[in-house]
Design a protein around this motif. Structure first.
Motif, short mmCIF file in Angstrom:
data_model
loop_
_atom_site.label_atom_id
_atom_site.label_comp_id
_atom_site.label_asym_id
_atom_site.label_seq_id
_atom_site.Cartn_x
_atom_site.Cartn_y
_atom_site.Cartn_z
N PRO A 1 28.65 46.91 -10.88
CA PRO A 1 27.35 47.51 -11.20
C PRO A 1 27.44 48.98 -11.58
O PRO A 1 26.56 49.50 -12.26
CB PRO A 1 26.55 47.32 -9.92
CG PRO A 1 27.57 47.24 -8.83
CD PRO A 1 28.76 46.57 -9.45
N LEU A 2 28.50 49.64 -11.14
CA LEU A 2 28.76 51.03 -11.48
C LEU A 2 30.25 51.28 -11.35
O LEU A 2 30.98 50.46 -10.79
CB LEU A 2 27.97 52.00 -10.61
CG LEU A 2 28.40 52.17 -9.15
CD1 LEU A 2 27.79 53.46 -8.60
CD2 LEU A 2 27.98 51.00 -8.28
N GLU A 3 30.71 52.40 -11.87
CA GLU A 3 32.14 52.66 -11.82
C GLU A 3 32.60 52.83 -10.37
O GLU A 3 31.84 53.27 -9.50
CB GLU A 3 32.48 53.90 -12.62
CG GLU A 3 31.88 55.19 -12.10
CD GLU A 3 32.23 56.38 -12.97
OE1 GLU A 3 32.08 57.52 -12.49
OE2 GLU A 3 32.65 56.17 -14.12
N GLY A 4 33.85 52.48 -10.13
CA GLY A 4 34.41 52.61 -8.79
C GLY A 4 35.89 52.30 -8.83
O GLY A 4 36.52 52.28 -9.89
N CYS A 5 36.45 52.03 -7.67
CA CYS A 5 37.85 51.63 -7.60
C CYS A 5 38.00 50.54 -6.55
O CYS A 5 37.13 50.36 -5.68
CB CYS A 5 38.75 52.83 -7.28
SG CYS A 5 38.57 53.49 -5.61
N VAL A 6 39.10 49.81 -6.65
CA VAL A 6 39.35 48.71 -5.72
C VAL A 6 39.81 49.27 -4.38
O VAL A 6 40.88 49.87 -4.28
CB VAL A 6 40.42 47.76 -6.28
CG1 VAL A 6 40.73 46.65 -5.28
CG2 VAL A 6 39.95 47.16 -7.62
N ILE B 1 37.73 50.65 -11.83
CA ILE B 1 36.89 49.60 -12.42
C ILE B 1 35.69 50.27 -13.06
O ILE B 1 34.95 51.00 -12.40
CB ILE B 1 36.42 48.58 -11.36
CG1 ILE B 1 37.62 47.96 -10.63
CG2 ILE B 1 35.55 47.51 -12.01
CD1 ILE B 1 38.49 47.06 -11.46
N GLY B 2 35.48 50.04 -14.34
CA GLY B 2 34.38 50.68 -15.05
C GLY B 2 33.05 49.98 -14.85
O GLY B 2 33.00 48.79 -14.52
N ARG B 3 31.98 50.71 -15.06
CA ARG B 3 30.65 50.12 -14.98
C ARG B 3 30.54 49.00 -16.01
O ARG B 3 30.85 49.17 -17.18
CB ARG B 3 29.59 51.18 -15.28
CG ARG B 3 28.15 50.67 -15.24
CD ARG B 3 27.18 51.75 -15.67
NE ARG B 3 25.79 51.32 -15.57
CZ ARG B 3 25.15 50.62 -16.51
NH1 ARG B 3 25.79 50.27 -17.63
NH2 ARG B 3 23.88 50.26 -16.34
N GLY B 4 30.13 47.81 -15.55
CA GLY B 4 29.99 46.67 -16.45
C GLY B 4 31.27 45.92 -16.72
O GLY B 4 31.26 44.95 -17.48
N GLU B 5 32.36 46.32 -16.09
CA GLU B 5 33.63 45.62 -16.30
C GLU B 5 33.62 44.28 -15.56
O GLU B 5 33.27 44.22 -14.38
CB GLU B 5 34.79 46.47 -15.82
CG GLU B 5 36.16 45.85 -16.03
CD GLU B 5 37.30 46.75 -15.63
OE1 GLU B 5 38.42 46.24 -15.41
OE2 GLU B 5 37.08 47.98 -15.53
#
Length: 223
Positions: free
Chosen positions: A106-111, A159-163
């Motif tokens: 839903p938004l950028e982040g990381c694993v 991880i990008g938003r919408g990926e």
């Protein structure tokens, strides 16, 4: 609940976590409380999952929604809950759609972490993403994924938003459940990385509903 955290989360626009036409289409809101009328329609040859599918077809629903902060007794006969039968309060939102559908960030982040618990009644494959908005760190959890979802992931991966980073799993790989995404918002992971409890003992509701507030703040569905 921190009003400031709620205001922060609700201030942003998020990408759908499942295909938009499903997330924002016609929902079937499923009631799985012990008092639900659904149990009156269950028989030896027609279980609750089949009844949900029947109702969804009748409504032409695009997604079957399992509610946040709902008390359920559907877990107690699964291997994952042996010795923990008091855990009945669901603290995520379930989005029932066919296996193989993509899951988006839903938004950028990381694993933060990922794993696969094959125990009956568990998440099966799950992923936790770490996010930060205006200095506030929080997490989103995705349970009941496909095994293949984990193959290309690594801890710390951006991880990008919408990926599309995962996909909905089938019952033979997702803990034995009808295909759906368990989506959860978590403020403090309390040392966990690959997963976090999604059903809790109601006596601890105050803590868990504060730490895991309503995921619909991000989903923004008409529930």
């Amino acid at each position: 609940m921190s009003a400031a955290f709620e205001a922060l989360i609700k201030r942003y626009d998020y990408h759908p976590v499942i295909p938009a036409e499903r997330q924002y289409g016609q929902p079937l809101i499923v009631d799985l409380t012990p008092e639900s009328e659904i149990w009156q329609k269950v028989s030896d040859g027609h279980d609750y999952a089949q009844e949900i599918k029947r109702q969804a077809a009748e409504l032409q629903a695009t997604v079957e929604v399992g509610r946040y902060a709902e008390e359920r007794l559907i877990y107690q006969e699964t291997d994952n809950f042996v010795g923990q039968e008091a855990r009945t309060l669901h603290i995520g939102i379930d989005l029932g759609i066919p296996a193989g559908n993509p899951v988006y960030a839903p938004l950028e982040g990381c694993v933060l972490g990922f794993g696969n618990d094959p125990t009956q009644g568990s998440y099966g494959p799950s992923v936790v993403l770490r996010h930060e908005l205006e200095g506030q760190v929080f997490h989103t959890l995705y349970g009941h994924l496909s095994v293949r979802s984990l193959a290309a992931l690594s801890v710390g991966q951006e991880i990008g938003r919408g990926e599309a980073f995962a996909a909905i799993g089938s019952p033979d790989e997702n803990g034995g459940w009808p295909p759906h995404l368990h989506f959860q918002l978590i403020r403090d992971m309390q040392g966990h990385t690959a997963d976090y409890v999604g059903v809790v003992d109601p006596q601890y509701a105050e803590f868990y509903l504060d730490n895991c507030p309503d995921p619909n703040w991000i989903l923004n569905m008409s529930l």
